[in-house]
Motif scaffolding. Structure first.
Motif, PDB file in Angstrom:
ATOM      1  N   LEU A 128       0.872  -1.166   0.000  1.00  0.00           N
ATOM      2  CA  LEU A 128       0.000   0.000   0.000  1.00  0.00           C
ATOM      3  C   LEU A 128       0.910   1.217   0.000  1.00  0.00           C
ATOM      4  O   LEU A 128       1.584   1.501   0.990  1.00  0.00           O
ATOM      5  CB  LEU A 128      -0.930   0.016   1.207  1.00  0.00           C
ATOM      6  CG  LEU A 128      -1.947   1.161   1.232  1.00  0.00           C
ATOM      7  CD1 LEU A 128      -2.860   1.121   0.012  1.00  0.00           C
ATOM      8  CD2 LEU A 128      -2.778   1.117   2.513  1.00  0.00           C
ATOM      9  N   LEU A 129       0.944   1.913  -1.129  1.00  0.00           N
ATOM     10  CA  LEU A 129       1.838   3.054  -1.296  1.00  0.00           C
ATOM     11  C   LEU A 129       1.242   4.286  -0.614  1.00  0.00           C
ATOM     12  O   LEU A 129       0.338   4.908  -1.149  1.00  0.00           O
ATOM     13  CB  LEU A 129       2.048   3.347  -2.780  1.00  0.00           C
ATOM     14  CG  LEU A 129       3.086   2.508  -3.519  1.00  0.00           C
ATOM     15  CD1 LEU A 129       3.009   2.790  -5.017  1.00  0.00           C
ATOM     16  CD2 LEU A 129       4.482   2.807  -2.999  1.00  0.00           C
ATOM     17  N   TYR A 130       1.750   4.593   0.566  1.00  0.00           N
ATOM     18  CA  TYR A 130       1.352   5.849   1.205  1.00  0.00           C
ATOM     19  C   TYR A 130       2.261   6.962   0.714  1.00  0.00           C
ATOM     20  O   TYR A 130       1.830   7.999   0.216  1.00  0.00           O
ATOM     21  CB  TYR A 130       1.422   5.721   2.724  1.00  0.00           C
ATOM     22  CG  TYR A 130       1.039   7.015   3.427  1.00  0.00           C
ATOM     23  CD1 TYR A 130      -0.298   7.311   3.649  1.00  0.00           C
ATOM     24  CD2 TYR A 130       1.999   7.932   3.823  1.00  0.00           C
ATOM     25  CE1 TYR A 130      -0.662   8.507   4.265  1.00  0.00           C
ATOM     26  CE2 TYR A 130       1.654   9.125   4.434  1.00  0.00           C
ATOM     27  CZ  TYR A 130       0.317   9.412   4.652  1.00  0.00           C
ATOM     28  OH  TYR A 130      -0.038  10.593   5.242  1.00  0.00           O
ATOM     29  N   ASP A 131       3.529   6.745   0.842  1.00  0.00           N
ATOM     30  CA  ASP A 131       4.563   7.631   0.333  1.00  0.00           C
ATOM     31  C   ASP A 131       5.759   6.741   0.060  1.00  0.00           C
ATOM     32  O   ASP A 131       5.774   5.571   0.454  1.00  0.00           O
ATOM     33  CB  ASP A 131       4.896   8.716   1.358  1.00  0.00           C
ATOM     34  CG  ASP A 131       5.731   9.856   0.782  1.00  0.00           C
ATOM     35  OD1 ASP A 131       5.953   9.849  -0.446  1.00  0.00           O
ATOM     36  OD2 ASP A 131       6.155  10.727   1.555  1.00  0.00           O
ATOM     37  N   THR A 132       6.779   7.220  -0.595  1.00  0.00           N
ATOM     38  CA  THR A 132       7.953   6.398  -0.848  1.00  0.00           C
ATOM     39  C   THR A 132       9.077   7.272  -1.369  1.00  0.00           C
ATOM     40  O   THR A 132       8.851   8.406  -1.798  1.00  0.00           O
ATOM     41  CB  THR A 132       7.629   5.275  -1.853  1.00  0.00           C
ATOM     42  OG1 THR A 132       8.686   4.320  -1.864  1.00  0.00           O
ATOM     43  CG2 THR A 132       7.429   5.817  -3.260  1.00  0.00           C
ATOM     44  N   LEU A 146       0.181   7.951  -4.865  1.00  0.00           N
ATOM     45  CA  LEU A 146       0.484   7.795  -3.446  1.00  0.00           C
ATOM     46  C   LEU A 146      -0.761   8.110  -2.625  1.00  0.00           C
ATOM     47  O   LEU A 146      -1.470   9.082  -2.898  1.00  0.00           O
ATOM     48  CB  LEU A 146       1.624   8.727  -3.042  1.00  0.00           C
ATOM     49  CG  LEU A 146       2.938   8.541  -3.799  1.00  0.00           C
ATOM     50  CD1 LEU A 146       3.945   9.609  -3.381  1.00  0.00           C
ATOM     51  CD2 LEU A 146       3.509   7.150  -3.567  1.00  0.00           C
ATOM     52  N   LEU A 147      -1.018   7.289  -1.623  1.00  0.00           N
ATOM     53  CA  LEU A 147      -2.227   7.449  -0.820  1.00  0.00           C
ATOM     54  C   LEU A 147      -2.264   8.809  -0.134  1.00  0.00           C
ATOM     55  O   LEU A 147      -3.341   9.381   0.059  1.00  0.00           O
ATOM     56  CB  LEU A 147      -2.313   6.323   0.211  1.00  0.00           C
ATOM     57  CG  LEU A 147      -3.625   6.210   0.985  1.00  0.00           C
ATOM     58  CD1 LEU A 147      -4.808   6.021   0.053  1.00  0.00           C
ATOM     59  CD2 LEU A 147      -3.538   5.069   1.988  1.00  0.00           C
ATOM     60  N   LYS A 148      -1.111   9.343   0.228  1.00  0.00           N
ATOM     61  CA  LYS A 148      -1.077  10.632   0.917  1.00  0.00           C
ATOM     62  C   LYS A 148      -1.649  11.756   0.053  1.00  0.00           C
ATOM     63  O   LYS A 148      -2.016  12.807   0.570  1.00  0.00           O
ATOM     64  CB  LYS A 148       0.346  10.980   1.340  1.00  0.00           C
ATOM     65  CG  LYS A 148       1.279  11.365   0.209  1.00  0.00           C
ATOM     66  CD  LYS A 148       2.589  11.893   0.730  1.00  0.00           C
ATOM     67  CE  LYS A 148       3.461  12.451  -0.386  1.00  0.00           C
ATOM     68  NZ  LYS A 148       4.712  13.054   0.113  1.00  0.00           N
TER      69      LYS A 148
END
Length: 242
Positions: free
Chosen positions: A150-154, A184-186
């Protein structure tokens, strides 16, 4: 569904969590089990992939990015502490049913967050036309394991350089960069990553328990197989994964 709390264990390399999945699959009780985890910068590639075709080995070595193979199929993934890894261990023997259960779980979470997310035929979860989560699955006696990102940030620089999807793959889809394929989820919520993790747990799980020291030791024993160079560099098919 029961949540397995791994907070008793200190930060582990990625193979530990894959091993914990296996341990849980072999000892699972009556309830499906779910847990979340995070790792330092790591590339994980699928069971049927060739390391040299999927991973920029020099870049990973220069930037202290670990590289491991998993036993499920699917593509190459970059993970770090700014996204979250998700593990579902279920009684479902049918891999497709296990996939569907996991996808529906994550869609439920995102919809409850007010995010219009959908899935595609590749078992990815999309917001708009961009991927925010990918999944892989394989079957073991006693149950199926589905794990996803789950890509929140990276760290986008690491993501773009550690994985080498090949120019032909990008051109075939008319895509000029990996960044155009993901979101990104953010960018879609005001929640912090910790708040997202709490929300996932509260939405999906009706009970929880703490992992024991004995279970950590058992997982560490299984983990040794993932750390073998023979496994990482020349994997022989050992499972019915997808």
């Amino acid at each position: 569904m029961q949540y397995l709390d791994l907070s008793l264990s200190t930060m582990k390399p990625l193979p530990f969590y894959l091993a914990m999945e296996e341990y849980v699959a072999r000892t699972i009780g009556d309830d499906d089990c779910f847990f979340m985890w995070q790792v330092k910068p790591t590339v994980i590639f699928g069971r049927n992939q060739l390391l040299e075709n999927e991973v920029n080995i020099d870049y990973c070595q220069q930037n202290n990015i670990q590289v491991y193979r998993r036993k499920s199929g699917g593509g190459c993934v970059y993970a770090d502490m700014q996204n979250v890894m998700l593990s579902l261990v279920t009684h479902d023997d049918n891999v497709n049913l296990a996939f569907n259960k996991f996808i529906n779980m994550m869609l439920l979470v995102l919809h409850k967050m007010g995010i219009s997310a959908v899935s595609n035929q590749h078992n990815d979860i999309l917001i708009g036309e961009r991927k925010v989560s990918g999944t892989a699955c394989y079957h073991l006696p006693g149950g199926s394991i589905v794990h996803g990102t789950l890509l929140y940030d990276t760290n986008m620089e690491h993501m773009l350089n550690a994985i080498t999807p090949g120019v032909h793959k990008l051109q075939a889809k008319g895509i000029q960069s990996v960044r155009q394929r993901i979101t990104l989820l953010k960018e879609h919520t005001t929640m912090t990553l910790d708040e997202v993790k709490d929300f996932i747990r509260q939405t999906l799980c009706t009970s929880s328990r703490q992992v024991t020291i004995e279970e950590i030791v058992a997982a560490e024993e299984i983990e040794q197989g993932y750390l073998q160079k023979e496994f990482i560099y020349q994997f022989k098919n050992q499972s019915n994964g997808s």
